[in-house]
Design a protein around this motif. Structure first.
Motif, PDB file in Angstrom:
ATOM      1  N   TRP A 365       0.849  -1.191   0.000  1.00 43.81           N
ATOM      2  CA  TRP A 365       0.000   0.000   0.000  1.00 43.81           C
ATOM      3  C   TRP A 365       0.886   1.243   0.000  1.00 43.81           C
ATOM      4  O   TRP A 365       1.900   1.276   0.697  1.00 43.81           O
ATOM      5  CB  TRP A 365      -0.906   0.021   1.237  1.00 43.81           C
ATOM      6  N   PHE A 366       0.484   2.245  -0.743  1.00 43.95           N
ATOM      7  CA  PHE A 366       1.276   3.472  -0.862  1.00 43.95           C
ATOM      8  C   PHE A 366       0.414   4.707  -0.655  1.00 43.95           C
ATOM      9  O   PHE A 366      -0.782   4.688  -0.918  1.00 43.95           O
ATOM     10  CB  PHE A 366       1.898   3.580  -2.256  1.00 43.95           C
ATOM     11  N   ILE A 367       1.062   5.759  -0.220  1.00 41.72           N
ATOM     12  CA  ILE A 367       0.410   7.070  -0.221  1.00 41.72           C
ATOM     13  C   ILE A 367       1.077   7.904  -1.308  1.00 41.72           C
ATOM     14  O   ILE A 367       2.314   7.967  -1.383  1.00 41.72           O
ATOM     15  CB  ILE A 367       0.548   7.791   1.136  1.00 41.72           C
ATOM     16  N   GLU A 368       0.253   8.512  -2.146  1.00 42.89           N
ATOM     17  CA  GLU A 368       0.789   9.395  -3.168  1.00 42.89           C
ATOM     18  C   GLU A 368       1.205  10.685  -2.470  1.00 42.89           C
ATOM     19  O   GLU A 368       0.385  11.370  -1.861  1.00 42.89           O
ATOM     20  CB  GLU A 368      -0.298   9.673  -4.213  1.00 42.89           C
ATOM     21  N   MET A 369       2.481  11.013  -2.569  1.00 42.63           N
ATOM     22  CA  MET A 369       2.990  12.086  -1.714  1.00 42.63           C
ATOM     23  C   MET A 369       2.896  13.500  -2.269  1.00 42.63           C
ATOM     24  O   MET A 369       2.851  14.465  -1.516  1.00 42.63           O
ATOM     25  CB  MET A 369       4.443  11.795  -1.338  1.00 42.63           C
ATOM     26  N   LYS A 370       2.910  13.627  -3.573  1.00 45.06           N
ATOM     27  CA  LYS A 370       3.035  14.968  -4.138  1.00 45.06           C
ATOM     28  C   LYS A 370       1.956  15.943  -3.627  1.00 45.06           C
ATOM     29  O   LYS A 370       2.294  17.041  -3.171  1.00 45.06           O
ATOM     30  CB  LYS A 370       3.055  14.916  -5.660  1.00 45.06           C
ATOM     31  N   PRO A 371       0.677  15.554  -3.665  1.00 44.45           N
ATOM     32  CA  PRO A 371      -0.354  16.505  -3.206  1.00 44.45           C
ATOM     33  C   PRO A 371      -0.235  16.844  -1.717  1.00 44.45           C
ATOM     34  O   PRO A 371      -0.633  17.930  -1.299  1.00 44.45           O
ATOM     35  CB  PRO A 371      -1.668  15.754  -3.467  1.00 44.45           C
ATOM     36  N   LEU A 372       0.313  15.903  -0.922  1.00 44.31           N
ATOM     37  CA  LEU A 372       0.480  16.187   0.507  1.00 44.31           C
ATOM     38  C   LEU A 372       1.718  17.039   0.751  1.00 44.31           C
ATOM     39  O   LEU A 372       1.760  17.876   1.665  1.00 44.31           O
ATOM     40  CB  LEU A 372       0.597  14.879   1.293  1.00 44.31           C
ATOM     41  N   ALA A 373       2.738  16.816  -0.071  1.00 44.59           N
ATOM     42  CA  ALA A 373       4.010  17.524   0.147  1.00 44.59           C
ATOM     43  C   ALA A 373       3.899  19.011  -0.186  1.00 44.59           C
ATOM     44  O   ALA A 373       4.504  19.846   0.485  1.00 44.59           O
ATOM     45  CB  ALA A 373       5.112  16.874  -0.678  1.00 44.59           C
ATOM     46  N   GLU A 374       3.122  19.335  -1.200  1.00 42.12           N
ATOM     47  CA  GLU A 374       3.099  20.728  -1.658  1.00 42.12           C
ATOM     48  C   GLU A 374       2.755  21.748  -0.568  1.00 42.12           C
ATOM     49  O   GLU A 374       3.516  22.683  -0.337  1.00 42.12           O
ATOM     50  CB  GLU A 374       2.176  20.873  -2.877  1.00 42.12           C
ATOM     51  N   GLU A 390      17.874  27.197  12.163  1.00 46.38           N
ATOM     52  CA  GLU A 390      17.324  27.528  10.856  1.00 46.38           C
ATOM     53  C   GLU A 390      17.819  26.636   9.717  1.00 46.38           C
ATOM     54  O   GLU A 390      17.088  26.375   8.760  1.00 46.38           O
ATOM     55  CB  GLU A 390      17.688  28.996  10.566  1.00 46.38           C
ATOM     56  N   ARG A 391      19.049  26.123   9.853  1.00 46.94           N
ATOM     57  CA  ARG A 391      19.613  25.381   8.720  1.00 46.94           C
ATOM     58  C   ARG A 391      18.807  24.135   8.360  1.00 46.94           C
ATOM     59  O   ARG A 391      18.864  23.640   7.243  1.00 46.94           O
ATOM     60  CB  ARG A 391      21.068  24.995   9.010  1.00 46.94           C
ATOM     61  N   PHE A 392      18.017  23.630   9.331  1.00 47.17           N
ATOM     62  CA  PHE A 392      17.255  22.421   9.057  1.00 47.17           C
ATOM     63  C   PHE A 392      16.072  22.671   8.123  1.00 47.17           C
ATOM     64  O   PHE A 392      15.485  21.731   7.602  1.00 47.17           O
ATOM     65  CB  PHE A 392      16.804  21.752  10.346  1.00 47.17           C
ATOM     66  N   LYS A 393      15.744  23.917   7.920  1.00 50.67           N
ATOM     67  CA  LYS A 393      14.692  24.226   6.969  1.00 50.67           C
ATOM     68  C   LYS A 393      15.112  23.748   5.572  1.00 50.67           C
ATOM     69  O   LYS A 393      14.319  23.163   4.834  1.00 50.67           O
ATOM     70  CB  LYS A 393      14.445  25.738   6.968  1.00 50.67           C
ATOM     71  N   GLY A 394      16.381  23.978   5.226  1.00 47.41           N
ATOM     72  CA  GLY A 394      16.892  23.549   3.931  1.00 47.41           C
ATOM     73  C   GLY A 394      16.833  22.033   3.788  1.00 47.41           C
ATOM     74  O   GLY A 394      16.432  21.505   2.746  1.00 47.41           O
ATOM     75  N   THR A 395      17.244  21.341   4.858  1.00 46.33           N
ATOM     76  CA  THR A 395      17.208  19.875   4.838  1.00 46.33           C
ATOM     77  C   THR A 395      15.781  19.392   4.615  1.00 46.33           C
ATOM     78  O   THR A 395      15.519  18.513   3.806  1.00 46.33           O
ATOM     79  CB  THR A 395      17.698  19.335   6.204  1.00 46.33           C
ATOM     80  N   TYR A 396      14.868  20.006   5.343  1.00 42.26           N
ATOM     81  CA  TYR A 396      13.464  19.640   5.248  1.00 42.26           C
ATOM     82  C   TYR A 396      12.945  19.863   3.827  1.00 42.26           C
ATOM     83  O   TYR A 396      12.340  18.981   3.215  1.00 42.26           O
ATOM     84  CB  TYR A 396      12.671  20.473   6.265  1.00 42.26           C
ATOM     85  N   LEU A 397      13.222  21.032   3.281  1.00 40.29           N
ATOM     86  CA  LEU A 397      12.723  21.352   1.950  1.00 40.29           C
ATOM     87  C   LEU A 397      13.312  20.414   0.892  1.00 40.29           C
ATOM     88  O   LEU A 397      12.621  19.958  -0.006  1.00 40.29           O
ATOM     89  CB  LEU A 397      13.028  22.811   1.595  1.00 40.29           C
ATOM     90  N   HIS A 398      14.599  20.113   1.053  1.00 41.45           N
ATOM     91  CA  HIS A 398      15.230  19.225   0.088  1.00 41.45           C
ATOM     92  C   HIS A 398      14.516  17.867   0.065  1.00 41.45           C
ATOM     93  O   HIS A 398      14.219  17.313  -0.985  1.00 41.45           O
ATOM     94  CB  HIS A 398      16.711  19.045   0.419  1.00 41.45           C
ATOM     95  N   ALA A 498       8.193  15.815   9.351  1.00 43.80           N
ATOM     96  CA  ALA A 498       7.598  16.110   8.041  1.00 43.80           C
ATOM     97  C   ALA A 498       6.210  15.481   7.946  1.00 43.80           C
ATOM     98  O   ALA A 498       5.271  16.101   7.451  1.00 43.80           O
ATOM     99  CB  ALA A 498       8.503  15.565   6.938  1.00 43.80           C
ATOM    100  N   ARG A 499       6.075  14.264   8.474  1.00 43.74           N
ATOM    101  CA  ARG A 499       4.782  13.580   8.377  1.00 43.74           C
ATOM    102  C   ARG A 499       3.726  14.239   9.238  1.00 43.74           C
ATOM    103  O   ARG A 499       2.557  14.323   8.870  1.00 43.74           O
ATOM    104  CB  ARG A 499       4.958  12.099   8.725  1.00 43.74           C
ATOM    105  N   MET A 500       4.131  14.729  10.401  1.00 44.14           N
ATOM    106  CA  MET A 500       3.164  15.456  11.234  1.00 44.14           C
ATOM    107  C   MET A 500       2.699  16.715  10.520  1.00 44.14           C
ATOM    108  O   MET A 500       1.537  17.102  10.620  1.00 44.14           O
ATOM    109  CB  MET A 500       3.789  15.827  12.580  1.00 44.14           C
ATOM    110  N   ILE A 501       3.642  17.361   9.819  1.00 44.43           N
ATOM    111  CA  ILE A 501       3.268  18.612   9.143  1.00 44.43           C
ATOM    112  C   ILE A 501       2.273  18.333   8.016  1.00 44.43           C
ATOM    113  O   ILE A 501       1.211  18.940   7.954  1.00 44.43           O
ATOM    114  CB  ILE A 501       4.521  19.371   8.629  1.00 44.43           C
ATOM    115  N   PHE A 502       2.573  17.350   7.138  1.00 43.81           N
ATOM    116  CA  PHE A 502       1.628  17.187   6.021  1.00 43.81           C
ATOM    117  C   PHE A 502       0.320  16.543   6.455  1.00 43.81           C
ATOM    118  O   PHE A 502      -0.733  16.880   5.929  1.00 43.81           O
ATOM    119  CB  PHE A 502       2.274  16.547   4.774  1.00 43.81           C
ATOM    120  N   PHE A 503       0.360  15.667   7.448  1.00 42.97           N
ATOM    121  CA  PHE A 503      -0.914  15.121   7.931  1.00 42.97           C
ATOM    122  C   PHE A 503      -1.733  16.193   8.669  1.00 42.97           C
ATOM    123  O   PHE A 503      -2.954  16.245   8.570  1.00 42.97           O
ATOM    124  CB  PHE A 503      -0.684  13.920   8.852  1.00 42.97           C
TER     125      PHE A 503
END
Ligand SMILES: [Zn+2]
Ligand SMILES: [Zn+2]
Length: 892
Positions: A365-374, A390-398, A498-503
């Motif tokens: 089973w998969f979750i399609e990530m693109k619509p959640l990631a945006e 602050e530097r972790f923002k870049g890591t997160y975005l990447h 990241a998962r807490m943020i998109f959920f």
């Protein structure tokens, strides 16, 4: 039951006797429970739920320290504060622990069957859970136990089903064949986090595949020759001149004789090996992608237990190791093996059992990530969610910008079972209910639930609202969501944060917190990762038993900065226990001091600030320092600089309050002047009571015990108000004067040490006070006591000495202190000392001169910085002149 506080403070600081009872008392009084106050915006931290089967380690101790400090600070500010605790069922780790227990009795989970096995797991979980939770309590965690949640409890489980159904109904959950990490022993898919990679010494085999219908060959290299049985193409780079004529033609796969196309794909590195690669889409992640781009067949040649299957032809049933040896032998015999080299490459192992992980094609089973990631990318970019550091923002975005669809199924028994039911008629029913009795399509009652469970990060991702009652619309959910700060290790920024943020955005419409605070890892004193095999693990339960939780917390916080790894040693914890002892002894001193007179208190019982007009220079100085500290701490806290805040409080209490101010009061309290004595007592208790409140979030137990013995207001320091700075009390002149005296004392102490004079011996002094006559006057007794000079009486000089005899000369600002250490000073040594000091001052002057002649500095630096530099320059020049004069006088 409320423990009674003995009237008298114990003689010695013994953390073991105070920490447990205070924790129980706070708990009994309900101070940890968050109350809803619609008038106020709450402060909310959701605890990263520790793995229920885990043992308390330094990572836990660190997050408890950080989150507890933030919670206690906000609570003292009067903010409704929720620190919500929990525990995670730990998926594969949880199942593995119980399987290991069963293995001791020669049993496997299959022997028990699913139902009985899960009953067993639950029994173990109850045991483990109480252990890890009581360990968290020993650290002083002031979390709201009435809102504790376990990921497998009915509430969060229902949230998992509801979330799954919503995503499925939206078309964001699908079932598909994908390449996943597979552990052939645990027989489950693994997330990337559950795979440990290591470099191993292996071989690389170069094979040659004949071009069909020609006598040409194409050479390919592989570290896993047995997978050639699953090859479905050969790929080359589209710009590679060597192979351009071959693209579109076929090779004949040795042994099996299959026809494989030669395809051009930009992912192939023409500079690596021969520039041509064999493509095995079912057993290699890169090849899987190439296979998808060229719609190649995916031929799986392995069984789930890691042996070769029927697609492997004559090698069917062999282990990968056997198959490798045999495939190579046949290739060699038939002339397809070109050469073998030694080769280092990376191998993934199952984090649980150490078995080599196989990339494997499997239905998952998969979750399609693109619509959640945006939208999750958007909240980081527009600052709705802020990262510290602050530097972790870049890591997160990447990560979020390169996200793949998320494989959420696991072939385990322990976890949230996938809420999908299959009917005999072919209907698939996805539900938020616990069971499905009847097929909505055919009315049949024979439905089977999907045997798999969900990745643990699925339930963890919902944690910020599933713990508050979601999917129901509860009062808690409305009041406490979104929360404030998510505090966790940077290593799970992607897996969890990241998962807490998109959920959160998907299900609640907004991000679950405004700040992500990331802490580093705790390493040993040499900076190495702590590990059982290295034997360098410092166990928090052992260390707190010896030095107390307060000392451990204080060490973890002050040794680090956000996002940075820290080094921990037992000596540092011990040093902070000694800090506790220092404050303990200071409190005993203050308690004795106030026995002899009454203390002015506000109506609520809090000690009042000393009356300004009665204060001595020392009183004004320490009060100024306290107000400055209080203001600075507030700023530091607001910027999550908890370590720096702790270090500042330490410096204030240890050095300024204990070493200087308390020492100053010894003169006053032994003196005759009742008014000064009263003010000193008032200042002592006022400063101590307030600084204990500032220290409370860091060292909750010690501060509570001491505070209870001092005049105070309220039942507990935990709910006492946070001190507010009154900057009008800061007396800059008093600070300057007192600090001049401190410098003078230090100079005398250094001189005594250098000339070998016993630290306790009284010596005499002559003073040319320069512009500091008043300071000397008012601080004379203190200066005398602390420097052990003059026995309270000084010989003042109107002018500098003309022809000093054997003296040590100390120049502080424009004042001069002469220490005539007759017979004790070696003149040569004294001259040498002066020369060294002159050298130092000359260097200072050179440095300042360089800076001031730098156009860039004088034009660009703020005016006050440049002015300060000029002042420093001229005072250094005066000092140099004085020192040179003294040296000249000694020359004879
Ligand atoms: Zn395994
Ligand atoms: Zn049906």
């Amino acid at each position: 039951m409320t423990p009674t506080i003995p009237d008298e403070l114990a003689k010695n600081y013994d953390p073991a006797t105070i920490e447990g009872p205070w924790y129980d008392r706070w708990y009994d009084m309900g101070y940890f429970t968050a109350l809803i106050d619609p008038e106020k915006k709450p402060f909310v931290v959701i605890m990263p739920p520790p793995n229920v089967t885990g043992e308390l380690h330094m990572g836990h101790a660190l997050f408890v320290a950080v989150e507890d400090i933030l919670s206690r600070w906000h609570r003292m500010h009067g903010t409704p504060t929720l620190w919500l605790p929990g525990a995670d069922h730990a998926g594969i780790a949880g199942q593995w622990v119980v399987e290991r227990e069963l293995a001791k009795n020669g049993l496997t989970r299959q022997d028990l069957g699913r139902e009985l096995f899960l009953e067993n797991v639950w029994e173990w979980m109850d045991l483990y859970r109480s252990r890890i939770l009581s360990q968290l309590r020993t650290l002083g965690a002031s979390c709201d136990w009435t809102r504790f949640h376990f990921t497998m409890d009915p509430g969060p489980s229902r949230a998992v089903r509801a979330a799954f159904k919503r995503l499925y109904d939206k078309g964001l959950i699908y079932r598909g064949e994908r390449l996943i990490n597979w552990c052939p022993r645990c027989m489950t898919a693994l997330s990337d986090l559950e795979v440990d990679h290591e470099e191993v010494q292996g071989s690389i085999w170069t094979l040659r595949y004949p071009i069909t219908g020609s006598d040409e060959y194409i050479e390919v290299a592989t570290t896993r020759p047995e997978t050639m049985l699953g090859d479905t193409a050969v790929a080359v780079h589209p710009d590679d001149e060597r192979y351009r004529h071959l693209v579109g033609r076929f090779v004949t796969l040795p042994i099996l004789g299959r026809q494989l196309p030669i395809v051009a794909d930009a992912a192939v590195d023409p500079g690596f090996g021969t520039g041509a690669v064999k493509v095995t889409p079912a057993h290699d992640p890169n090849d899987f992608e190439i296979g998808r781009r060229h719609t190649l067949p995916m031929i799986n040649v392995m069984n789930l237990d890691g042996t070769m299957n029927d697609a492997a032809g004559q090698f069917s049933g062999q282990s990968t190791q056997e198959a490798r040896k045999n495939v190579v032998a046949v290739l060699d015999e038939e002339g397809f093996l070109v050469e073998v080299h030694e080769h280092t490459h990376s191998v993934g192992r199952c984090q649980r059992c150490g078995t080599i992980v196989e990339p494997m094609i499997s239905k998952q089973w998969f979750i399609e990530m693109k619509p959640l990631a945006e939208p999750a990318i958007e909240v980081a970019k527009n600052g709705t969610v802020r990262f510290v550091p602050e530097r972790f923002k870049g890591t997160y975005l990447h990560w979020m910008e390169n996200i793949h669809d998320w494989c959420i199924s696991r072939q385990l028994w322990w976890g949230h079972r996938i809420p999908v039911w299959y009917c005999d008629c072919g209907e698939i029913v996805v539900t938020d209910q616990e069971t499905v009795q009847q097929c909505p399509k055919c009315g049949g009652t024979h439905l089977e639930q999907d045997p798999d469970v969900l990745d643990t990060w699925f339930s963890s991702g919902l944690w910020t609202f599933s713990t508050l009652g979601w999917p129901d619309d509860t009062e808690d959910l409305r009041y406490f969501y979104p929360g404030s700060v998510m505090e966790t290790g940077y290593d799970i920024l992607f897996f969890w944060v990241a998962r807490m943020i998109f959920f959160g955005i998907e299900f609640m419409g907004e991000a679950p917190f405004h700040t992500v605070y990331l802490h580093g890892t705790v390493r040993d004193e040499l900076g190495q990762r702590m590990s059982k095999t290295k034997g360098n693990v410092i166990d928090p339960t052992v260390i707190t038993r010896e030095f107390g939780s307060d000392a451990l917390r204080f060490t973890l916080i002050t040794a680090g900065a956000p996002g940075a790894d820290m080094k921990l040693s037992e000596q540092r914890v011990e040093a902070n226990r000694n800090f506790g002892t220092k404050i303990w002894n200071a409190t005993r001193y203050v308690l004795r001091a106030i026995e002899s007179g009454s203390i002015a208190r506000a109506a609520d019982g809090t000690p009042l600030a000393p009356v300004a007009s009665d204060m001595t220079l020392a009183d004004r100085w320490i009060l100024s320092k306290l107000e400055r500290l209080t203001a600075d701490i507030e700023d530091l806290f607001a910027n999550y600089q908890l370590g720096e805040a702790g270090r500042r409080i330490y410096e204030f209490l240890w050095s300024e309050y204990c070493d200087w101010y308390i020492e100053s009061t010894k003169v006053v309290l032994n003196g005759e002047d009742e008014a000064t004595r009263t003010t000193a007592r008032q200042t002592l208790v006022y400063i101590l009571e307030r600084s204990l409140r500032l220290l409370h979030p860091f060292m909750p137990f010690l501060t509570e015990e001491l505070w209870q013995h001092l005049p105070h207001s309220g039942d507990s320091i935990m709910i006492a108000p946070w001190p507010e700075a009154d900057e009008t009390r800061i007396d800059a002149q008093a600070v300057n004067e007192y600090e001049f005296m401190m410098e003078a004392v230090r100079a005398v102490r250094n001189a005594r040490a250098e000339t070998g004079v016993d630290a306790g011996a009284w010596i005499s002094a002559m003073i040319y006070p320069g512009s500091h006559a008043e300071t000397f006057q008012s601080l004379e007794p203190v200066f005398s006591l602390l420097a052990r000079v003059g026995k309270g009486r000084f010989e003042y000089r109107e002018a500098q000495l003309e022809a000093p005899q054997a003296v040590v000369t100390l120049v502080i600002d424009d004042a001069i202190i002469y220490l005539p250490l007759a017979g004790m000073v070696d003149l040569d040594a004294e001259r040498e000392r002066l020369r060294k000091e002159i050298e130092q001052v000359e260097e200072e002057i050179a440095r300042a001169g360089q800076l001031l002649s730098n156009e860039n500095f004088t034009s660009r630096a703020p005016a006050e910085v440049v002015d300060r530099q000029r002042e420093r320059m001229s005072s250094s020049q005066e000092r140099l002149a004085l020192l040179q004069a003294r040296l000249g006088e000694l020359a004879g």
